[in-house]
Design a protein around this motif. Sequence first.
Motif, PDB file in Angstrom:
ATOM      1  N   ARG A 263       2.753  24.679  -0.361  1.00 14.42           N
ATOM      2  CA  ARG A 263       1.321  24.417  -0.530  1.00 14.42           C
ATOM      3  C   ARG A 263       1.110  22.916  -0.688  1.00 14.42           C
ATOM      4  NH1 ARG A 263      -2.096  25.045  -5.783  1.00 14.42           N
ATOM      5  NH2 ARG A 263      -4.140  24.523  -4.952  1.00 14.42           N
ATOM      6  N   MET A 264       0.399  22.330   0.264  1.00 18.67           N
ATOM      7  CA  MET A 264       0.031  20.922   0.164  1.00 18.67           C
ATOM      8  C   MET A 264      -1.072  20.790  -0.870  1.00 18.67           C
ATOM      9  SD  MET A 264       1.703  18.830   2.072  1.00 18.67           S
ATOM     10  CE  MET A 264       0.597  17.461   2.118  1.00 18.67           C
ATOM     11  N   ILE A 265      -0.901  19.920  -1.826  1.00 18.14           N
ATOM     12  CA  ILE A 265      -1.887  19.709  -2.874  1.00 18.14           C
ATOM     13  C   ILE A 265      -2.854  18.602  -2.476  1.00 18.14           C
ATOM     14  CG2 ILE A 265      -2.226  19.080  -5.290  1.00 18.14           C
ATOM     15  CD1 ILE A 265      -0.875  21.813  -4.783  1.00 18.14           C
ATOM     16  N   GLY A 266      -2.333  17.503  -1.971  1.00 14.74           N
ATOM     17  CA  GLY A 266      -3.161  16.372  -1.579  1.00 14.74           C
ATOM     18  C   GLY A 266      -2.360  15.089  -1.629  1.00 14.74           C
ATOM     19  N   TYR A 267      -3.070  13.978  -1.545  1.00 20.43           N
ATOM     20  CA  TYR A 267      -2.381  12.696  -1.614  1.00 20.43           C
ATOM     21  C   TYR A 267      -3.232  11.684  -2.353  1.00 20.43           C
ATOM     22  CZ  TYR A 267      -5.245  11.461   2.467  1.00 20.43           C
ATOM     23  OH  TYR A 267      -6.281  11.237   3.329  1.00 20.43           O
ATOM     24  N   VAL A 268      -2.548  10.644  -2.833  1.00 19.97           N
ATOM     25  CA  VAL A 268      -3.176   9.549  -3.565  1.00 19.97           C
ATOM     26  C   VAL A 268      -2.762   8.253  -2.876  1.00 19.97           C
ATOM     27  CG1 VAL A 268      -3.300   8.335  -5.776  1.00 19.97           C
ATOM     28  CG2 VAL A 268      -3.114  10.821  -5.729  1.00 19.97           C
ATOM     29  N   ILE A 269      -3.735   7.389  -2.640  1.00 19.22           N
ATOM     30  CA  ILE A 269      -3.445   6.070  -2.076  1.00 19.22           C
ATOM     31  C   ILE A 269      -3.605   5.044  -3.187  1.00 19.22           C
ATOM     32  CG2 ILE A 269      -4.186   4.305  -0.442  1.00 19.22           C
ATOM     33  CD1 ILE A 269      -4.944   6.557   1.453  1.00 19.22           C
ATOM     34  N   LEU A 270      -2.575   4.231  -3.357  1.00 19.50           N
ATOM     35  CA  LEU A 270      -2.574   3.164  -4.359  1.00 19.50           C
ATOM     36  C   LEU A 270      -2.783   1.829  -3.645  1.00 19.50           C
ATOM     37  CD1 LEU A 270       0.506   4.548  -6.225  1.00 19.50           C
ATOM     38  CD2 LEU A 270      -1.819   4.607  -7.069  1.00 19.50           C
TER      39      LEU A 270
ATOM     40  N   PHE B 211       0.854  -1.183   0.000  1.00 23.57           N
ATOM     41  CA  PHE B 211       0.000   0.000   0.000  1.00 23.57           C
ATOM     42  C   PHE B 211       0.885   1.226   0.000  1.00 23.57           C
ATOM     43  CE2 PHE B 211      -3.166  -2.982   1.177  1.00 23.57           C
ATOM     44  CZ  PHE B 211      -4.324  -2.468   0.634  1.00 23.57           C
ATOM     45  N   LYS B 212       0.609   2.123  -0.922  1.00 24.00           N
ATOM     46  CA  LYS B 212       1.467   3.294  -1.079  1.00 24.00           C
ATOM     47  C   LYS B 212       0.627   4.553  -0.995  1.00 24.00           C
ATOM     48  CE  LYS B 212       3.324   0.183  -4.173  1.00 24.00           C
ATOM     49  NZ  LYS B 212       2.222  -0.656  -3.947  1.00 24.00           N
ATOM     50  N   ARG B 213       1.176   5.568  -0.360  1.00 29.76           N
ATOM     51  CA  ARG B 213       0.546   6.887  -0.307  1.00 29.76           C
ATOM     52  C   ARG B 213       1.552   7.865  -0.893  1.00 29.76           C
ATOM     53  NH1 ARG B 213      -1.966  10.168   4.829  1.00 29.76           N
ATOM     54  NH2 ARG B 213      -1.567  12.222   3.982  1.00 29.76           N
ATOM     55  N   VAL B 214       1.144   8.571  -1.949  1.00 25.98           N
ATOM     56  CA  VAL B 214       1.992   9.559  -2.593  1.00 25.98           C
ATOM     57  C   VAL B 214       1.413  10.926  -2.263  1.00 25.98           C
ATOM     58  CG1 VAL B 214       3.036  10.331  -4.743  1.00 25.98           C
ATOM     59  CG2 VAL B 214       2.432   7.918  -4.459  1.00 25.98           C
ATOM     60  N   THR B 215       2.184  11.738  -1.545  1.00 25.12           N
ATOM     61  CA  THR B 215       1.757  13.070  -1.131  1.00 25.12           C
ATOM     62  C   THR B 215       2.405  14.101  -2.051  1.00 25.12           C
ATOM     63  OG1 THR B 215       1.595  12.292   1.144  1.00 25.12           O
ATOM     64  CG2 THR B 215       1.647  14.673   0.807  1.00 25.12           C
TER      65      THR B 215
END
Length: 119
Positions: free
Chosen positions: A95-102, A73-77
């Motif tokens: 500026r934090m844009i967001g994150y994606v969980i794969l 499980f990967k989280r790319v911030t």
Amino acid sequence: MRRILIMALLGIAVMILSSFTNQSTTLNEGITENALVGKAMGAIRSNCDVQGDLQYFVQYNSEYGRCEAPESFKRVTFFQVPNCPPNQPCIQVIRMIGYVILDCNDDVAEVVCTSLVSI
């Protein structure tokens, strides 16, 4: 003496060239980390209002779900930093844009957009 110097310079050149050729980490089933980041970047750009260059970091964590291999499980911030001209004052606003969980299959499981600003 000249021969030793030439061999040393040749050795340094080979080390420099080899460091550029293997920049990507291979993960499960031959998928590289760069490919996963590209997939995550496409998801964050299509779901969040983002323009410009993005910086990122990848976290491998088992708390985002359960799988046979929890480390898969990967989280790319994603975040942005200012592009300041050299030798000039510049406010360092991140500026934090967001994150994606794969997920386990390296597919996008979740996209979260944020609007956090840090100085």
